[in-house]
Design an enzyme around this catalytic site. Structure first.
Site, PDB file in Angstrom:
ATOM      1  N   ARG A  65      25.167 -39.424  28.970  1.00 17.50           N
ATOM      2  CA  ARG A  65      26.506 -38.872  28.896  1.00 17.50           C
ATOM      3  C   ARG A  65      27.483 -40.000  29.161  1.00 17.50           C
ATOM      4  O   ARG A  65      27.128 -41.014  29.756  1.00 17.50           O
ATOM      5  CB  ARG A  65      26.684 -37.745  29.906  1.00 17.50           C
ATOM      6  CG  ARG A  65      26.516 -38.181  31.340  1.00 17.50           C
ATOM      7  CD  ARG A  65      26.400 -37.013  32.298  1.00 17.50           C
ATOM      8  NE  ARG A  65      26.367 -37.478  33.687  1.00 17.50           N
ATOM      9  CZ  ARG A  65      25.863 -36.775  34.678  1.00 17.50           C
ATOM     10  NH1 ARG A  65      25.339 -35.572  34.452  1.00 17.50           N
ATOM     11  NH2 ARG A  65      25.881 -37.234  35.904  1.00 17.50           N
TER      12      ARG A  65
ATOM     13  N   LYS B 226       8.952  10.988  -1.304  1.00 14.60           N
ATOM     14  CA  LYS B 226       9.024  11.819  -0.114  1.00 14.60           C
ATOM     15  C   LYS B 226       7.960  11.454   0.921  1.00 14.60           C
ATOM     16  O   LYS B 226       8.253  11.300   2.112  1.00 14.60           O
ATOM     17  CB  LYS B 226       8.868  13.279  -0.527  1.00 14.60           C
ATOM     18  CG  LYS B 226       8.815  14.286   0.598  1.00 14.60           C
ATOM     19  CD  LYS B 226       8.614  15.680   0.015  1.00 14.60           C
ATOM     20  CE  LYS B 226       8.570  16.738   1.072  1.00 14.60           C
ATOM     21  NZ  LYS B 226       8.398  18.087   0.507  1.00 14.60           N
TER      22      LYS B 226
ATOM     23  N   ALA C 185       2.486  14.049  -5.021  1.00 11.81           N
ATOM     24  CA  ALA C 185       3.100  13.646  -6.284  1.00 11.81           C
ATOM     25  C   ALA C 185       4.584  13.957  -6.369  1.00 11.81           C
ATOM     26  O   ALA C 185       5.282  13.438  -7.237  1.00 11.81           O
ATOM     27  CB  ALA C 185       2.379  14.325  -7.447  1.00 11.81           C
TER      28      ALA C 185
ATOM     29  N   LEU D 138      -1.952  16.339  -1.670  1.00  9.86           N
ATOM     30  CA  LEU D 138      -0.922  16.465  -2.698  1.00  9.86           C
ATOM     31  C   LEU D 138       0.279  15.606  -2.324  1.00  9.86           C
ATOM     32  O   LEU D 138       0.945  15.861  -1.321  1.00  9.86           O
ATOM     33  CB  LEU D 138      -0.518  17.936  -2.855  1.00  9.86           C
ATOM     34  CG  LEU D 138      -1.678  18.922  -3.075  1.00  9.86           C
ATOM     35  CD1 LEU D 138      -1.142  20.339  -3.275  1.00  9.86           C
ATOM     36  CD2 LEU D 138      -2.539  18.501  -4.244  1.00  9.86           C
TER      37      LEU D 138
ATOM     38  N   ASP E 136       3.261  16.067   2.937  1.00 12.70           N
ATOM     39  CA  ASP E 136       4.485  16.170   3.746  1.00 12.70           C
ATOM     40  C   ASP E 136       4.253  16.992   5.010  1.00 12.70           C
ATOM     41  O   ASP E 136       5.197  17.570   5.555  1.00 12.70           O
ATOM     42  CB  ASP E 136       5.630  16.760   2.925  1.00 12.70           C
ATOM     43  CG  ASP E 136       5.336  18.174   2.424  1.00 12.70           C
ATOM     44  OD1 ASP E 136       4.228  18.680   2.686  1.00 12.70           O
ATOM     45  OD2 ASP E 136       6.217  18.762   1.767  1.00 12.70           O
TER      46      ASP E 136
ATOM     47  N   ARG F 215      15.254  17.052  -1.990  1.00 13.36           N
ATOM     48  CA  ARG F 215      16.135  17.348  -0.855  1.00 13.36           C
ATOM     49  C   ARG F 215      16.278  16.166   0.102  1.00 13.36           C
ATOM     50  O   ARG F 215      17.151  16.175   0.970  1.00 13.36           O
ATOM     51  CB  ARG F 215      15.625  18.593  -0.114  1.00 13.36           C
ATOM     52  CG  ARG F 215      15.965  19.885  -0.823  1.00 13.36           C
ATOM     53  CD  ARG F 215      15.332  21.093  -0.186  1.00 13.36           C
ATOM     54  NE  ARG F 215      13.922  21.218  -0.539  1.00 13.36           N
ATOM     55  CZ  ARG F 215      13.130  22.200  -0.166  1.00 13.36           C
ATOM     56  NH1 ARG F 215      13.612  23.181   0.596  1.00 13.36           N
ATOM     57  NH2 ARG F 215      11.867  22.245  -0.533  1.00 13.36           N
TER      58      ARG F 215
ATOM     59  N   LYS G  21      11.810 -19.117  20.610  1.00 15.24           N
ATOM     60  CA  LYS G  21      11.136 -18.963  19.322  1.00 15.24           C
ATOM     61  C   LYS G  21      10.082 -20.066  19.228  1.00 15.24           C
ATOM     62  O   LYS G  21      10.393 -21.252  19.326  1.00 15.24           O
ATOM     63  CB  LYS G  21      12.139 -19.068  18.179  1.00 15.24           C
ATOM     64  CG  LYS G  21      11.611 -18.656  16.807  1.00 15.24           C
ATOM     65  CD  LYS G  21      10.961 -19.780  16.044  1.00 15.24           C
ATOM     66  CE  LYS G  21      11.966 -20.844  15.676  1.00 15.24           C
ATOM     67  NZ  LYS G  21      11.347 -21.927  14.852  1.00 15.24           N
TER      68      LYS G  21
ATOM     69  N   ASN H 121      16.316 -27.979  17.338  1.00 18.81           N
ATOM     70  CA  ASN H 121      15.068 -28.131  16.604  1.00 18.81           C
ATOM     71  C   ASN H 121      15.225 -28.229  15.095  1.00 18.81           C
ATOM     72  O   ASN H 121      14.255 -28.505  14.389  1.00 18.81           O
ATOM     73  CB  ASN H 121      14.125 -26.960  16.934  1.00 18.81           C
ATOM     74  CG  ASN H 121      14.778 -25.601  16.675  1.00 18.81           C
ATOM     75  OD1 ASN H 121      15.993 -25.466  16.711  1.00 18.81           O
ATOM     76  ND2 ASN H 121      13.953 -24.604  16.408  1.00 18.81           N
TER      77      ASN H 121
END
Length: 471
Positions: free
Chosen positions: A438, A22, A10, A8, A105, A15, A349, A384
């Site tokens: 540099r 829910k 539905a 069940l 639930d 609350r 990454k 990058n």
């Protein structure tokens, strides 16, 4: 004998005060409904039917993605639990076995309790539980091994309120008498709803058996009706998972602060220090140590790795003997080969560090390969992104990358090369070459004092003619 399950799901769950249905509110990263369906399947249910209603499209989408074998029926108006089960009549019209009814639930429900209620002889089997404080629950009035009635607290006599055996809302029915009985119940009650427990009277009138099955674990039938109860249920589930890890050979320090989602795999002889979050499909192989204050999701950590404190990783792979931290951030596509290391305040990454490569501090490595035994100095950045596309940096083996080196991708650095500290590398560097990019240092003897004097005069002019006015 097999059985089928009706869940069940539905209701709106007013609350929760939420736009989300829910049953889709998460516990340890998974919706409550995920646990209920999983428990039914693990118990051996031949088929699972979920009754959907409020925001059905969200619940149906979740089921398609996670349990494509599950069927759904739509309860257009939420007129009670009996009315909800009645919506399954068409799907079960030719079925004569047992039908188990679960609530979406009750995420803590255990497969063994479902098996018990399904396998117990009886036309209606009620799963019951005992608790020292039954306040708010329907009491089960029995005569030996027969249930006489289920009485709600507001309707109970003083003697009935002393009963500590309560109704969990989980049942098993013989299918044919169930749907006959559902046609005979009414909605003559304060809520104007058709209640599933009302079929008990019909079963008794027809001389059918109604028997109880007592669960040994009251927590397993805990319903979740608000966010406070959601947190309580998550705490129970977390404790279950951590206990399973401990009993399987994992050392868990400060276990009350270790959060482990259900799809995580941790092998024996791993040592975990809380606070710690392990999420998604993370796998941690034996002999690895994970320090406190880490958040690890959808990552693979091989044997004998070390993850020091305050590390965050998602979609990363650490192979045997690799290490990271403290304070490392490993993003999607990061691969650390055996013996490689990233240290404090290093972010990666789509970076592949090969065996023995090291970036010990204050570095960003994105879209790059770092060869075997290469050392990356502090302050290094692989630049990058040019504003339109990502480009790769390829650094060979045995390279020494001087501190504060910037690699302007796309660029390649050959084996054995050295980049001087502070260099901005814009072109490929051949094998064994020294790259210096540099400006030349020039020293002006005595010039420092004249520079300071000019600075003082500028400050005085900014304050006005009187150098004391802002003192």
């Amino acid at each position: 004998m097999g059985f089928k399950t009706v869940v069940l799901a539905a209701g709106k769950g007013t609350r929760f005060k939420s736009e989300l249905p829910k049953v889709l509110h998460p516990i340890l990263g998974k919706p409550m409904l995920w646990y209920v369906v999983k428990a039914a399947l693990e118990a051996g249910s031949e088929e699972v039917i979920v009754v959907v209603g409020h925001k059905r499209e969200l619940v149906e989408e979740f089921l398609r993605e996670n349990y494509p074998q599950v069927k759904t029926v739509y309860q257009s108006r939420q007129l009670g639990t009996g009315h909800a089960v009645a919506q399954c009549r068409e799907l079960l019209k030719n079925y004569s076995g047992k039908v188990v009814v679960l609530n979406g639930d009750t995420p803590l429900v255990r497969p063994e309790d479902i098996k018990a209620v399904a396998s117990t002889p009886g036309d209606m089997v009620v799963l019951t539980a005992k608790t020292e404080d039954p306040t708010g629950y329907g009491r089960v009035v029995r005569d030996g091994n027969a249930v006489l009635k289920i009485v709600e607290e507001k309707d109970a006599t003083p003697e009935e309120r002393l009963i500590t055996e309560i109704n969990t809302g989980i049942y098993a029915f013989s299918a044919e008498p169930l749907f006959r009985a559902l046609e005979q119940i009414d909605n003559n009650n304060a809520q104007g709803e058709y209640y599933l427990p009302d079929v008990l009277k019909v079963f008794q009138k027809e001389g059918l058996s109604v028997v109880p099955v007592l669960t040994s674990d009251f927590e397993s039938v805990m319903g979740v009706n608000n966010r406070h109860q959601l947190a309580a249920a998550e705490s129970v589930m977390r404790d279950r998972i951590v206990k399973e890890l401990q009993l399987s050979g994992v050392t868990v320090h400060n276990p009350q602060t270790v959060y482990v989602e259900p799809d995580v795999t941790v092998e024996p002889d791993v040592e975990l220090f809380g606070p710690l979050y392990l999420r998604g499909k993370t796998v941690i192989k034996k002999g690895t140590v994970v320090g406190p204050f880490c958040d690890i999701r959808d990552s693979f950590i091989g044997e004998g790795c070390t993850v020091e404190s305050h590390c965050w990783m998602s979609g990363a792979t650490l192979k045997g003997g690799a290490s990271c931290g403290p304070f490392s951030r490993l993003r999607e596509g990061t691969v650390l080969e055996g013996g490689s290391r990233v240290g404090s305040f290093v972010e990666t990454k789509k970076a592949h560090l090969k065996e023995g490569a090291k970036a010990n501090h204050l570095t960003y490595l994105g879209d790059c390969t770092v060869g075997e035994n290469t050392n990356v100095g502090a302050g290094t950045i692989t630049c990058n992104y040019d504003g339109f596309a990502k480009w790769r940096t390829e650094i060979g083996r045995n390279v020494f990358v001087g501190s504060n080196t910037l690699f302007i991708a796309p660029v390649k650095v050959g084996d054995g090369a050295i980049t001087a500290a502070g260099s901005v590398i814009t072109r490929d560097v051949p094998d064994n070459a020294l790259a210096v990019a540099r400006s030349k240092q020039v020293n002006y003897p005595g010039k420092a004092e004249s520079v300071r004097e000019k600075a003082r005069k500028r400050a005085e002019e900014a304050r006005g003619d009187n150098p004391r006015q802002n003192s």
